[in-house]
Design an enzyme around this catalytic site. Structure first.
Site, short mmCIF file in Angstrom:
data_model
loop_
_atom_site.label_atom_id
_atom_site.label_comp_id
_atom_site.label_asym_id
_atom_site.label_seq_id
_atom_site.Cartn_x
_atom_site.Cartn_y
_atom_site.Cartn_z
CE LYS A 120 -54.55 64.81 56.95
NZ LYS A 120 -55.44 65.54 57.99
P1 NAD Z 1 -55.37 58.06 66.31
O1 NAD Z 1 -54.35 57.15 65.52
O2 NAD Z 1 -54.90 58.45 67.36
O3 NAD Z 1 -56.49 57.09 66.41
C1 NAD Z 1 -57.08 56.03 65.38
C2 NAD Z 1 -58.00 55.04 66.18
O4 NAD Z 1 -58.42 54.24 64.81
C3 NAD Z 1 -57.01 54.10 66.67
O5 NAD Z 1 -57.71 53.72 67.84
C4 NAD Z 1 -56.90 52.84 65.72
O6 NAD Z 1 -56.81 51.77 66.64
C5 NAD Z 1 -58.25 52.96 65.03
N1 NAD Z 1 -58.16 52.35 63.89
C6 NAD Z 1 -57.37 52.25 62.86
N2 NAD Z 1 -57.80 51.47 61.82
C7 NAD Z 1 -58.79 51.14 62.23
C8 NAD Z 1 -59.58 50.03 61.55
N3 NAD Z 1 -59.45 49.43 60.35
N4 NAD Z 1 -60.96 50.12 62.08
C9 NAD Z 1 -61.07 50.59 63.28
N5 NAD Z 1 -60.56 51.24 64.18
C10 NAD Z 1 -59.27 51.52 63.41
O7 NAD Z 1 -55.84 59.12 65.37
P2 NAD Z 1 -56.81 60.28 65.49
O8 NAD Z 1 -55.82 61.46 65.52
O9 NAD Z 1 -57.78 59.95 66.65
O10 NAD Z 1 -57.73 60.38 63.91
C11 NAD Z 1 -58.77 59.59 63.88
C12 NAD Z 1 -59.53 60.24 62.63
O11 NAD Z 1 -59.93 61.58 63.13
C13 NAD Z 1 -58.77 60.34 61.57
O12 NAD Z 1 -59.71 60.21 60.37
C14 NAD Z 1 -58.20 61.47 61.30
O13 NAD Z 1 -57.95 62.09 60.02
C15 NAD Z 1 -59.24 62.32 61.92
N6 NAD Z 1 -59.07 63.52 62.61
C16 NAD Z 1 -58.14 63.88 63.39
C17 NAD Z 1 -57.83 65.08 63.92
C18 NAD Z 1 -56.68 65.28 65.21
O14 NAD Z 1 -56.49 66.49 65.60
N7 NAD Z 1 -55.99 64.43 65.66
C19 NAD Z 1 -58.50 66.15 63.55
C20 NAD Z 1 -59.36 66.13 62.59
C21 NAD Z 1 -59.63 64.85 62.10
#
Ligand code: NAD
Length: 430
Positions: A120
């Protein structure tokens, strides 16, 4: 009626809840290691990251001043293949968070049985307050600083919170300029026209949905009409939201960092998207009432999808959770202490290392396509993704049944067992 389950009492569950993500990741590992009776040497190897790099990133800001950002790249384990894991931009990034996320990547790639290890990266910054030019300069310098670690055969970054396909294009370009030829396989989650895979943008959300489908089937909850609350309307949460709505589930609440929107009769994901594109948030969207993130988590619903950040379900609120099924789209949303409470209450929790593995699975497909120099169609990608997610769900469910425990412990036992076997078989170098 919720069933009451026996608690999974781990050998060394600390009396007080510790929210340090790396301590949580180690505790989750310890429970599986203890259960598997792992040999002490293997245990020590798998408990800590293989490599940790901290870099300082000088960036010329738009006002002409130089600002220094701190970034990290952590490789947790490479026993089963190259290190793999996203890059996060967030003000709360810390070394322990990146170490935890890297460990979770190791267990995730092993859970879905793809030939990668875990890594990461992260940069402490506030991307919402930076211009596109500042983000590009920071990304390029960060990529340059972690260049000794990354490469298609060694460590392959991808997007995570507040990074996207454009970020990956900058990393790929920086790497390619230094090595002297275009090297699309150094990152995944690139734009399709630069060697990205069809279906990658939607892959994590699609995987979350497929896993939710399997969990609901097992719990005999019909998806049609099922009530769903989603915390975090970002890349992952918004795609899962769309797919739930396509199957006629009712999205009762969505949220982002500023708060949430609630409508008992259902929220239209397309309208939510348009409103968020226009205003930057889902808060205040017409036809829905305001709700806080805490209230969203405590809603009575069939499926709760935390899709934002870690440590949102802790001892402080686990007792208030009324969802029947939780599908962890985010990494690390539930603490081990909260896990025990939810398990006792009969809440069926599908752990992150299974539920959100769709992203890394299609990242693996992207990397394979880059090695082949051949692009698959979107339907091919989606069909292969679905097959891996459904097979992995069945394997994790079987593992948890075999060990008479909850799904997280079932997944960890499966994943840690696979990595331990690879580590032991390869033996120690030199
Ligand atoms: P992103 O940046 O597209 O979205 C994150 C979302 O969370 C946004 O809507 C943001 O406003 C919201 N957010 C941020 N802080 C917050 C809070 N304190 N309370 C409520 N909402 C909040 O990110 P993403 O890629 O959608 O990732 C989201 C989660 O999924 C993360 O934990 C990430 O590690 C995990 N994840 C992502 C992927 C990927 O392919 N992008 C893969 C596996 C896991």
């Amino acid at each position: 009626m919720a069933t009451v389950n026996r608690p999974v009492v781990p050998p060394r569950m600390p009396p007080r809840e510790d929210l340090n993500p790396f301590h949580i990741a180690q505790l989750q590992f310890d429970m599986a290691a203890e259960y598997l009776k792992l040999e002490n040497g293997v245990r020590a190897v798998l408990r800590t990251p293989k490599r940790v790099l901290e870099v300082s990133i000088p960036v010329e800001m738009d006002n002409g001043q130089t600002k220094i950002f701190t970034g990290y790249r952590v490789q947790h384990n490479v026993a089963r293949g190259p290190a793999k894991g996203g890059i996060r931009y967030h003000p709360n990034v810390s070394l322990d968070e990146v170490k935890a996320l890297a460990a979770w990547m190791t267990w995730k790639t092993a859970t879905v049985n793809i030939p990668f290890g875990g890594a990461k990266g992260g940069v402490i910054c506030d991307p919402k307050r930076m211009s596109k030019g500042e983000l590009e300069r920071m990304t390029r310098r960060y990529a340059f600083e972690i260049l000794p670690l990354i490469g298609p055969a060694s460590d392959i970054p991808a997007p995570d919170v507040y990074t996207d396909a454009q970020t990956m294009a900058w990393v790929m370009d920086t790497y390619s300029m230094i090595v002297g030829h275009a090297e699309p396989g150094v990152v995944t989650g690139k734009p399709v026209w630069l060697g990205g895979s069809e279906g990658r943008t939607d892959a994590t959300g699609r995987g979350v949905f497929v896993i939710a489908e399997e969990a609901c089937k097992l719990k005999k909850i019909p998806l049609r009409g099922a009530t769903v609350a989603i915390q975090g309307f970002g890349n992952v949460g918004s795609v899962a939201c769309r797919l739930f709505a396509e199957r006629k589930a009712k999205i009762v609440a969505i949220s982002d960092s500023r708060g949430g929107a609630y409508n008992a009769r259902g929220i239209d994901p397309l309208r939510a998207h348009r409103y968020k594109d226009r205003t930057g948030t889902v808060v205040g969207m017409p036809g829905a009432s305001r709700i806080s993130n805490d209230e969203l988590l405590a809603l009575k619903c069939d499926v709760l999808v935390p899709a934002a950040l870690e440590n949102v379900i802790t001892l402080a609120n686990a007792d208030q959770i009324k969802a029947r099924v939780i599908v962890e789209a985010a990494n690390g949303p539930t603490t081990p202490h909260a896990d025990e409470v939810l398990h006792r209450k009969g809440v069926y929790v599908v752990p992150d290392i299974l539920a959100n593995a769709g992203g890394v699975t299609v990242s693996y497909f992207e990397w394979v396509q880059n090695q082949q120099g051949y692009a698959w169609t979107e339907s091919e990608v989606n069909a292969r993704l679905e097959a891996i997610m459904r097979r992995s769900f069945a394997e994790v469910a079987a593992s948890s049944q075999k060990h008479r425990t909850h799904l997280r412990h079932g997944a960890y036992t499966l994943a840690v067992g696979r990595v331990a076997e690879a580590t032991a078989t390869r033996g120690l170098f030199p």
